[in-house]
Design an enzyme around this catalytic site. Structure first.
Site, PDB file in Angstrom:
ATOM      1  N   TRP A  22       0.817  -1.210   0.000  1.00  0.00           N
ATOM      2  CA  TRP A  22       0.000   0.000   0.000  1.00  0.00           C
ATOM      3  C   TRP A  22       0.852   1.263   0.000  1.00  0.00           C
ATOM      4  CZ3 TRP A  22      -4.358  -0.563  -2.022  1.00  0.00           C
ATOM      5  CH2 TRP A  22      -5.084  -1.749  -1.860  1.00  0.00           C
ATOM      6  N   ASP A  75      -1.809   6.818   6.194  1.00  0.00           N
ATOM      7  CA  ASP A  75      -2.883   5.967   5.690  1.00  0.00           C
ATOM      8  C   ASP A  75      -3.260   5.000   6.803  1.00  0.00           C
ATOM      9  OD1 ASP A  75      -4.543   4.116   4.540  1.00  0.00           O
ATOM     10  OD2 ASP A  75      -3.190   3.576   2.909  1.00  0.00           O
ATOM     11  N   LYS A  96     -12.818  -1.337   6.918  1.00  0.00           N
ATOM     12  CA  LYS A  96     -12.112  -2.142   7.918  1.00  0.00           C
ATOM     13  C   LYS A  96     -12.792  -1.953   9.284  1.00  0.00           C
ATOM     14  CE  LYS A  96      -8.794  -2.247   4.679  1.00  0.00           C
ATOM     15  NZ  LYS A  96      -8.504  -3.387   3.806  1.00  0.00           N
TER      16      LYS A  96
END
Length: 361
Positions: free
Chosen positions: A103, A173, A197
């Site tokens: 990511w 992030d 999430k």
């Protein structure tokens, strides 16, 4: 009696059953007005009330300082990979990025479209099994911001510390770690998190941005991607993802009912400790990540004999232990232990893993 499975999916992930049941009860008739939240105008008093309460509950949970704006946006965290440099990286400027996995690499690749990216540190040399300490970083003296990924969902690495970047804004992030425990928001210039999430369903992203960072967007930045435009319009410059915003609000209420992030953090600590302790004591399962850098939320593990993987997953599925297959890029297994994954789910997984090892060890 509930027939819901134990869901270890990395995202879209498990949602609290109590929240789903409440949403189900309100689906056709929200508070007696004769229609659902997703059918009402986002500018109605009713939905503005839903949105305002959701924001306030999130502010309460994270103790967000008054000089930060909270934005509920579309596009997911991946859109932020472009939106951040468009807003914070001036033409010809440099931004520092820390590479700790897939990511963060995606964020780096996208940011390079808009300016110079200095990869100040990378975990590549150790196969992404440990996080470089800050003393190993080479930061730029003139960086517009420093970006990092506190938790790598796929690789299972997580910082147990917050970088100190001085006066340079720290951008994070937090898609897969936000709301899992208390957080000092004041240490950051900007936090962003995809919802799927710990926040709610996919399609929504939350951005928490310090006010002094607004109004810096380059002239080529699309109006829809300008943080100041979003902030000035209460995240309603256009029609927002109303269903996702409403469900996020219900989850924030649920988190408060659980005792807030201090209580949630205690539960999450126990969950990950149990699973890591079992894996470490096993001769069949192993986790390659440096102990200090192990993720609380996403726990990858491999079997000593990869030929047993299919049998392991089949047995897990038969016991309603779902979505344990590792990401296609790394293989193996992965158990994601987000807030809605109960301690009972972790206990059931460990019991199955012990049974499987006894039969195949």
């Amino acid at each position: 009696m509930s027939t819901r499975a134990y869901n270890f999916c990395a995202g879209p992930a498990a949602l609290p059953e109590a929240v789903l049941r409440r949403a189900q009860a309100e689906l056709l008739d929200w508070r007696g007005i004769g229609l659902s939240v997703m059918e009402m105008s986002h500018r109605s008093d009713e939905f503005v009330g839903v949105a305002s309460k959701a924001e306030q509950d999130l502010r309460d949970l994270l103790a967000i300082p008054a000089n930060y704006k909270v934005l509920f946006l579309q596009g997911g965290a991946s859109q932020q990979f472009a939106q951040i440099p468009l807003n914070l990286l001036p033409e010809g400027g440099t931004a520092d990025y820390i590479d700790t996995g897939i990511w963060s690499k995606k964020a780096i690749e996208e940011a390079r479209r808009y300016g110079t990216v200095n990869v100040a540190a990378s975990a590549k040399s150790c196969d992404y099994f440990r996080i470089p300490r800050q003393e190993e970083w080479t930061l730029s003296p003139d960086a517009a911001y420093v970006h990092y990924t506190p938790n790598e969902t796929i690789g299972g690495l997580e910082y147990d510390w917050i970088p100190d970047t001085g006066d340079v804004p720290l951008v994070a992030d937090m898609s897969s770690t936000i709301l899992s425990r208390p957080l000092d928001v004041s240490r950051f210039g900007l936090i962003y998190a995809g919802a799927q999430k710990n926040i709610g369903p996919s399609g929504l992203v939350v951005v928490i941005v310090r006010e002094d960072l607004l109004g810096r967007a380059r002239s080529s930045c699309p109006t829809m991607l300008d943080y100041k435009v979003a902030a000035d319009n209460g995240s309603m410059y256009n029609t927002p993802p109303t269903l996702g915003w409403y469900l996020a609000g219900l989850i924030f209420e649920w988190l408060k009912e659980q005792g807030g992030l201090e209580a949630m953090g205690q539960v999450n600590r126990r969950k990950q400790q149990k699973l890591y302790e079992f894996i470490d004591a096993s001769s069949l399962y192993s986790n390659p990540i440096a102990t200090a850098d192990r993720s609380w939320m996403n726990i990858p593990f491999v079997l000593a004999d990869a030929g047993l993987d299919k049998a392991f997953l089949a047995g897990a599925s038969a016991r309603q232990l779902l979505n344990l297959q590792g990401h296609r890029s790394v293989g193996g297994m992965r158990a994601s232990l987000y807030n809605a994954v109960s301690e009972a789910a972790v206990d059931a997984l460990i019991a199955y893993m012990a049974e499987f090892e006894k039969e195949n060890g």
